[in-house]
Design a protein around this motif. Structure first.
Motif, PDB file in Angstrom:
ATOM      1  N   VAL A 185       2.316  -1.472   4.911  1.00 28.37           N
ATOM      2  CA  VAL A 185       1.119  -2.245   4.660  1.00 28.37           C
ATOM      3  C   VAL A 185       0.904  -2.870   3.680  1.00 28.37           C
ATOM      4  CG1 VAL A 185      -1.361  -1.870   5.160  1.00 28.37           C
ATOM      5  CG2 VAL A 185       0.383  -0.350   6.521  1.00 28.37           C
ATOM      6  N   GLN A 208       0.751  -1.138   0.121  1.00 28.11           N
ATOM      7  CA  GLN A 208       0.029  -0.162  -0.046  1.00 28.11           C
ATOM      8  C   GLN A 208       0.918   1.391  -0.084  1.00 28.11           C
ATOM      9  OE1 GLN A 208      -3.702  -0.304  -0.071  1.00 28.11           O
ATOM     10  NE2 GLN A 208      -2.548  -2.069  -1.085  1.00 28.11           N
ATOM     11  N   GLU A 223       1.644   5.255   1.038  1.00 25.31           N
ATOM     12  CA  GLU A 223       1.155   6.188   2.022  1.00 25.31           C
ATOM     13  C   GLU A 223       1.896   7.473   1.720  1.00 25.31           C
ATOM     14  OE1 GLU A 223       3.006   7.131   6.475  1.00 25.31           O
ATOM     15  OE2 GLU A 223       2.337   5.018   6.150  1.00 25.31           O
ATOM     16  N   ASN A 224       1.036   8.383   1.350  1.00 32.99           N
ATOM     17  CA  ASN A 224       1.424   9.737   0.637  1.00 32.99           C
ATOM     18  C   ASN A 224       2.268   9.589  -0.611  1.00 32.99           C
ATOM     19  OD1 ASN A 224       0.280  11.413   2.842  1.00 32.99           O
ATOM     20  ND2 ASN A 224       2.029  10.761   4.239  1.00 32.99           N
ATOM     21  N   ASP A 225       1.789   8.494  -1.392  1.00 35.31           N
ATOM     22  CA  ASP A 225       2.448   7.992  -2.741  1.00 35.31           C
ATOM     23  C   ASP A 225       3.604   7.407  -2.421  1.00 35.31           C
ATOM     24  OD1 ASP A 225       0.267   9.249  -4.233  1.00 35.31           O
ATOM     25  OD2 ASP A 225       1.325  11.335  -4.456  1.00 35.31           O
ATOM     26  N   GLN A 270      -7.299   2.016  -2.593  1.00 36.86           N
ATOM     27  CA  GLN A 270      -6.080   2.613  -2.245  1.00 36.86           C
ATOM     28  C   GLN A 270      -5.187   2.785  -3.301  1.00 36.86           C
ATOM     29  OE1 GLN A 270      -6.261   3.598   1.001  1.00 36.86           O
ATOM     30  NE2 GLN A 270      -8.476   2.730   1.037  1.00 36.86           N
ATOM     31  N   SER A 312       4.483   1.789   1.564  1.00 36.53           N
ATOM     32  CA  SER A 312       4.565   1.357   3.239  1.00 36.53           C
ATOM     33  C   SER A 312       4.743   0.119   3.602  1.00 36.53           C
ATOM     34  CB  SER A 312       3.308   2.031   3.817  1.00 36.53           C
ATOM     35  OG  SER A 312       2.126   0.998   3.479  1.00 36.53           O
ATOM     36  N   THR A 347      10.249   4.190  -0.541  1.00 37.07           N
ATOM     37  CA  THR A 347       9.585   3.652   0.648  1.00 37.07           C
ATOM     38  C   THR A 347       9.448   4.815   1.619  1.00 37.07           C
ATOM     39  OG1 THR A 347      11.606   3.039   1.964  1.00 37.07           O
ATOM     40  CG2 THR A 347      10.697   1.420   0.465  1.00 37.07           C
ATOM     41  N   ILE A 348       8.750   4.734   2.532  1.00 38.44           N
ATOM     42  CA  ILE A 348       8.565   5.849   3.651  1.00 38.44           C
ATOM     43  C   ILE A 348       9.894   5.880   4.339  1.00 38.44           C
ATOM     44  CG2 ILE A 348       6.037   5.769   3.733  1.00 38.44           C
ATOM     45  CD1 ILE A 348       6.342   3.808   6.237  1.00 38.44           C
TER      46      ILE A 348
END
Length: 283
Positions: free
Chosen positions: A177, A168, A170-172, A197, A175, A252-253
């Protein structure tokens, strides 16, 4: 400006802007590429280079200098030069220039070769490293395939038994998830809820072929032996599905911004060449 390839079985059109595939029709004149209606999505099959997806803060660091590079890179938005053409093959080229060096400080040439063989279109990406340093890059395809019937009439058949786990955003950014997607006999029915999503992003699939089924009948196939990663995407109520072979994906984040340490980044050694190919086949 567009270039046309044609044989007895099919016809292809390629826009010189982005060297983008904009049409692939069979001999019955059935169109298999999304029309690009901006109400949903105004592109057809853009190339993603020199990044795939989004960089953290839309930037990367190289040799202690920060460069700003927007989502999916610049290749899709610039004009390529047609360097050779026959009835069934065309080669387009993009060379590093003053503008690209401002956002991507490497001397490269990117070539796209389209080869039409009966109902099959082979698309080869070649990256030439013209520099004296290692060239870091990501590259990906983003073809959108037109679906003339209701979306739920379609499904995706994978050529291997998969544990389908997507990552998934998260802010493009990628993440931690994940979501598991249930298949039956390696078939994933298409519903718009799959994409609530955003895209389905797969880092590690065994499958190297995906077949679009229309009411259980094979409709179109994408083969991507040279690509390690895959995106699948549409927009809500849009009559298309994107099957996107990638080498690389969004940061990645946890990204530290160093382009040489980016997860899934690819490299070409100085004065060397990298080639990857995928195939679209009308069934």
């Amino acid at each position: 400006m567009k270039t046309t390839l044609k044989n007895l079985h099919s016809t292809v059109e390629i826009n010189h802007k982005g060297a983008e595939l904009v049409s692939f029709k069979n001999k019955l004149n059935t169109e298999y590429i999304w029309e690009g209606n901006p109400e949903f999505w105004g592109k057809h099959s853009p190339i993603l280079f020199p990044i795939v997806g989004t960089l953290k803060n839309n930037s990367f660091v190289y040799n202690d200098t920060t460069y700003n590079l927007l989502r999916h890179g610049f290749a899709r938005d610039v004009n390529f030069q047609l360097i050779s053409q026959t009835n069934e093959e065309a080669v387009f080229s993009l060379l590093a220039n003053e503008e690209t060096l401002k956002v991507y400080p490497f001397l490269f040439e990117l070539q796209l070769k389209y080869t039409l063989i009966e109902n099959e279109l082979q698309i080869a990406y070649t990256i030439f490293n013209r520099d004296n340093v290692i060239l870091p890059f990501s590259i990906g395809a983003h073809p959108a395939f037109a679906l003339p019937k209701d979306f739920e009439n379609y499904a995706l058949a994978f050529d291997e038994t998969e544990n389908l786990i997507s990552y998934q955003l998260e802010n493009d950014l990628i993440s931690d998830v994940t979501l598991e997607h249930e298949t039956k006999e390696n078939i994933l029915p298409l519903t718009y809820s799959l994409f609530e999503q955003d895209a389905l992003i797969f880092k590690n699939l065994k499958s190297k072929k995906i077949t679009i089924l229309e009411n259980d009948i094979p409709f179109l196939r994408v083969t991507y032996d040279d690509f390690a990663h895959l995106g699948i995407w549409t927009k809500n109520n849009a009559p298309f599905i994107c099957i996107e072979p990638w080498l690389g994906y969004s940061d990645t984040i946890y990204s530290n911004g160093n382009i040489l340490e980016k997860e899934a980044i690819q490299f070409v050694e100085p004065k060397e060449t990298f080639v990857c190919t995928f195939i679209i086949e009308i069934l």
